[in-house]
Motif scaffolding. Structure first.
Motif, mmCIF file in Angstrom:
data_model
loop_
_atom_site.group_PDB
_atom_site.id
_atom_site.type_symbol
_atom_site.label_atom_id
_atom_site.label_comp_id
_atom_site.label_asym_id
_atom_site.label_seq_id
_atom_site.Cartn_x
_atom_site.Cartn_y
_atom_site.Cartn_z
ATOM 1 N N THR A 368 2.094 20.379 11.828
ATOM 2 C CA THR A 368 3.428 20.000 12.279
ATOM 3 C C THR A 368 4.497 20.809 11.553
ATOM 4 O OG1 THR A 368 2.742 17.751 12.837
ATOM 5 C CG2 THR A 368 5.084 18.106 12.421
ATOM 6 N N TYR A 369 4.367 20.907 10.233
ATOM 7 C CA TYR A 369 5.350 21.647 9.452
ATOM 8 C C TYR A 369 5.364 23.122 9.846
ATOM 9 C CZ TYR A 369 6.771 17.944 6.256
ATOM 10 O OH TYR A 369 7.318 16.811 5.716
ATOM 11 N N VAL A 370 4.186 23.711 10.023
ATOM 12 C CA VAL A 370 4.109 25.124 10.394
ATOM 13 C C VAL A 370 4.752 25.345 11.760
ATOM 14 C CG1 VAL A 370 2.523 26.986 11.027
ATOM 15 C CG2 VAL A 370 2.088 25.625 8.973
ATOM 16 N N THR A 371 4.469 24.440 12.694
ATOM 17 C CA THR A 371 5.037 24.560 14.038
ATOM 18 C C THR A 371 6.559 24.474 14.010
ATOM 19 O OG1 THR A 371 3.048 23.550 14.981
ATOM 20 C CG2 THR A 371 5.017 23.599 16.364
ATOM 21 N N ILE A 372 7.078 23.550 13.236
ATOM 22 C CA ILE A 372 8.534 23.389 13.150
ATOM 23 C C ILE A 372 9.166 24.612 12.496
ATOM 24 C CG2 ILE A 372 10.380 22.053 12.063
ATOM 25 C CD1 ILE A 372 8.643 19.569 12.458
ATOM 26 N N MET A 373 8.532 25.128 11.447
ATOM 27 C CA MET A 373 9.072 26.331 10.799
ATOM 28 C C MET A 373 9.070 27.509 11.758
ATOM 29 S SD MET A 373 7.816 26.216 6.815
ATOM 30 C CE MET A 373 6.097 25.806 7.120
ATOM 31 N N PHE A 374 8.006 27.630 12.564
ATOM 32 C CA PHE A 374 7.946 28.706 13.554
ATOM 33 C C PHE A 374 9.048 28.529 14.590
ATOM 34 C CE2 PHE A 374 6.440 30.511 17.568
ATOM 35 C CZ PHE A 374 6.144 31.809 17.172
ATOM 36 N N LEU A 375 9.221 27.301 15.049
ATOM 37 C CA LEU A 375 10.267 27.013 16.022
ATOM 38 C C LEU A 375 11.631 27.404 15.478
ATOM 39 C CD1 LEU A 375 11.403 25.619 18.587
ATOM 40 C CD2 LEU A 375 11.314 23.468 17.334
ATOM 41 N N MET A 376 11.917 27.005 14.245
ATOM 42 C CA MET A 376 13.230 27.267 13.666
ATOM 43 C C MET A 376 13.453 28.750 13.389
ATOM 44 S SD MET A 376 13.592 23.966 11.142
ATOM 45 C CE MET A 376 15.286 24.370 10.697
ATOM 46 N N SER A 377 12.360 29.480 13.163
ATOM 47 C CA SER A 377 12.500 30.911 12.866
ATOM 48 C C SER A 377 12.627 31.754 14.124
ATOM 49 C CB SER A 377 11.300 31.401 12.053
ATOM 50 O OG SER A 377 10.124 31.364 12.837
ATOM 51 N N THR A 378 12.251 31.186 15.286
ATOM 52 C CA THR A 378 12.270 31.970 16.515
ATOM 53 C C THR A 378 13.418 31.620 17.446
ATOM 54 O OG1 THR A 378 10.765 30.377 17.572
ATOM 55 C CG2 THR A 378 9.764 32.302 16.496
ATOM 56 N N ASP A 379 14.133 30.557 17.134
ATOM 57 C CA ASP A 379 15.225 30.146 18.009
ATOM 58 C C ASP A 379 16.458 29.843 17.156
ATOM 59 O OD1 ASP A 379 17.003 28.853 19.806
ATOM 60 O OD2 ASP A 379 15.311 28.196 21.046
ATOM 61 N N PRO A 380 17.505 30.649 17.277
ATOM 62 C CA PRO A 380 18.692 30.475 16.422
ATOM 63 C C PRO A 380 19.397 29.143 16.621
ATOM 64 C CG PRO A 380 19.123 32.042 18.209
ATOM 65 C CD PRO A 380 17.659 31.781 18.209
ATOM 66 N N ARG A 381 19.119 28.464 17.727
ATOM 67 C CA ARG A 381 19.771 27.172 17.963
ATOM 68 C C ARG A 381 19.308 26.105 16.975
ATOM 69 N NH1 ARG A 381 18.696 27.301 24.384
ATOM 70 N NH2 ARG A 381 16.818 28.245 23.547
ATOM 71 N N PHE A 382 18.196 26.379 16.285
ATOM 72 C CA PHE A 382 17.666 25.396 15.352
ATOM 73 C C PHE A 382 17.933 25.751 13.889
ATOM 74 C CE2 PHE A 382 15.243 25.022 19.225
ATOM 75 C CZ PHE A 382 15.227 23.654 19.442
ATOM 76 N N LYS A 383 18.715 26.787 13.665
ATOM 77 C CA LYS A 383 18.930 27.242 12.287
ATOM 78 C C LYS A 383 19.800 26.276 11.494
ATOM 79 C CE LYS A 383 23.037 29.990 13.322
ATOM 80 N NZ LYS A 383 23.749 31.231 13.111
ATOM 81 N N ASN A 384 20.587 25.453 12.162
ATOM 82 C CA ASN A 384 21.507 24.551 11.460
ATOM 83 C C ASN A 384 20.957 23.134 11.311
ATOM 84 O OD1 ASN A 384 23.527 26.496 11.033
ATOM 85 N ND2 ASN A 384 24.342 26.188 13.090
#
Length: 448
Positions: A368-384
């Motif tokens: 779960t943590y790895v997936t979320i980190m990947f998501l946040m690193s690939t989509d700028p909408r999740f950087k905040n």
């Protein structure tokens, strides 16, 4: 003659067990059909989301999450004097965390936290109630010895009934929905696992329209990888999410205790909770689904939070969400090798089963943590999105950690171990205070 008496007593006992070991269908199975028009809508969460993800762990999780909520209330004040807890939009919880968070949402004062007299009294009662020996209440009546012969599903109903007796008094999700609509509590999401398919089951007044499995951009990137092109088959419906609406049931008419019991049920011991699938069932052919511990699917409820965010950030671009704050309240223990490496035999039968489940939980947690980190690193909408992790281990106190590690996952807790969790909550929230306030101040600056 003596043998005849003994055999007669045994026969009568078995007859009594047989007669009592099947509970009423109307009690065991929830089958209230959904009304034609859904009566709930998602509460307006502004343009910045504040969510809690609360792990399972029996009374250990219930006590620790209660203690964290109290410390958030006491320690983290906003410029206007209110507490940060007034800003919570969503709570996603599992197992013992679901008991604590459902209690919080159903009972917190209907005013903001500036009414300190009401909140001080509420938290005192909250603290006392999370320490109740629930297991003791289940077995204290000597005339209920036959209950050991009940099926797992029937035992799941017993824990539901205990929750009603001790906490919820048959109050329903309809009341919860009204509390949420009036702004008296956050929107609650209780996580369970559908044992029939492997999908996640969410007990909430939200619907599938408020969640998304994955953003299209992420799916596209994953599909372009070698693994994504492999047509790998997961088996079951491990990535699916099911709601009461999906099986034609009314969430409003359901008791909150039933959702908590499903989220907190322990495979083979207490539960699953049984729901009738009204959409598939016919007059002569009924279908049922069986909901058990939410931790089997996600022992922190964090994927549910992210699916909610994906729906908000990606599928609703017109809302212009600026970011989010997520506090993860984790009552899970580490995998402790000292329980086995000093013994040739290693584990008892129950210890082996528990360790196997813990390893499965932790692998799911890591993924779960790895997936979320990947998501946040690939989509700028999740950087905040700011994540704040809360765990007794972060107190950095060997005595606190050792006693925490010795606190079993049961629905009972010793006073000294409960006190230890309170000490941990006070220390860890103090450490996290600046990070939480920084995220909140960033939100306020964005609104100006």
């Amino acid at each position: 003659m003596k043998r005849l008496v003994v055999l007669s007593v045994l026969a009568l006992s078995l007859l009594f067990v047989f007669a009592c070991s099947t509970l009423n269908y109307e009690l065991l199975v929830y089958d209230q059909p959904s009304p034609t028009k859904h009566q709930y809508v998602a509460v307006n969460d502004g343009d910045y989301i504040f969510a809690l993800a609360v792990s399972g762990g029996g009374s250990r999780a219930a006590v620790f999450s209660e203690a964290v909520m109290k410390e958030l209330y006491k320690q983290i004040k906003l410029p206007d004097g209110r507490s940060i807890i007034d800003e919570i939009d969503y709570i996603s919880s599992v197992s013992g965390g679901s008991l604590s968070m459902a209690y919080y949402c159903m009972n917190k004062p209907n005013v903001d936290s500036s009414h300190t007299d009401l909140y001080d009294q509420f938290f005192d009662t909250y603290r006392t109630d999370m320490r109740i020996n629930i297991e003791g209440d289940l077995v204290k009546n000597i005339f209920q010895f036959y209950k050991v012969f009940l099926s797992s599903e029937e035992k799941g109903l017993l824990i539901k009934q205990a929750f009603d007796k001790l906490y919820f008094n048959n109050r329903k999700f309809d009341e919860l929905g009204k509390r949420q609509k009036n702004g008296w509590c956050p929107t609650l999401i209780l996580n369970g696992t559908t044992m029939d398919t492997g999908s996640k089951f969410l007990f909430t007044t939200l619907t599938g329209d408020n969640f998304d499995a994955a953003p299209k951009t992420l799916v596209k990137k994953l599909s372009e990888t070698g693994f994504g092109k492999s047509d790998y088959h997961f088996g079951g419906d491990l990535l699916g999410v099911t709601f009461c609406d999906d099986i034609g049931l009314s969430i409003g008419d359901m008791e909150v205790s039933r959702g908590v019991a499903a989220s907190a049920s322990v495979p083979l011991l207490l539960g699953p909770i049984v729901l009738k699938d009204q959409k598939q069932s016919k007059d002569d052919d009924e279908f049922f689904i069986h909901i058990s511990d939410g931790g089997i699917n996600d022992n922190q409820g964090i994927t549910t939070v992210m699916q909610l965010f994906i729906d908000r950030f990606v599928d609703m671009p017109e809302r212009h969400y600026r970011g989010a704050l997520v506090i993860i309240i984790d009552s899970n223990q580490t995998i402790d090798p000292s329980l086995s490496i000093n013994s040739v035999r290693g584990f008892t039968v129950m210890g082996t089963a528990e360790r196997a489940m813990n390893i499965s939980f932790f692998r799911g947690k890591a993924l779960t943590y790895v997936t979320i980190m990947f998501l946040m690193s690939t989509d700028p909408r999740f950087k905040n999105i700011t994540f704040v992790y809360i765990s007794p281990y972060l107190a950095d106190d060997p005595e606190i950690s050792a006693l925490f590690q010795q606190t079993p996952t049961r629905f009972k807790i010793d006073p000294d171990k409960a006190d230890n969790l309170e000490r941990a909550a006070e220390i860890v929230v103090r450490k996290a205070k600046d990070k939480i306030l920084e995220a909140y101040e960033h939100e306020m600056n964005g609104r100006r």
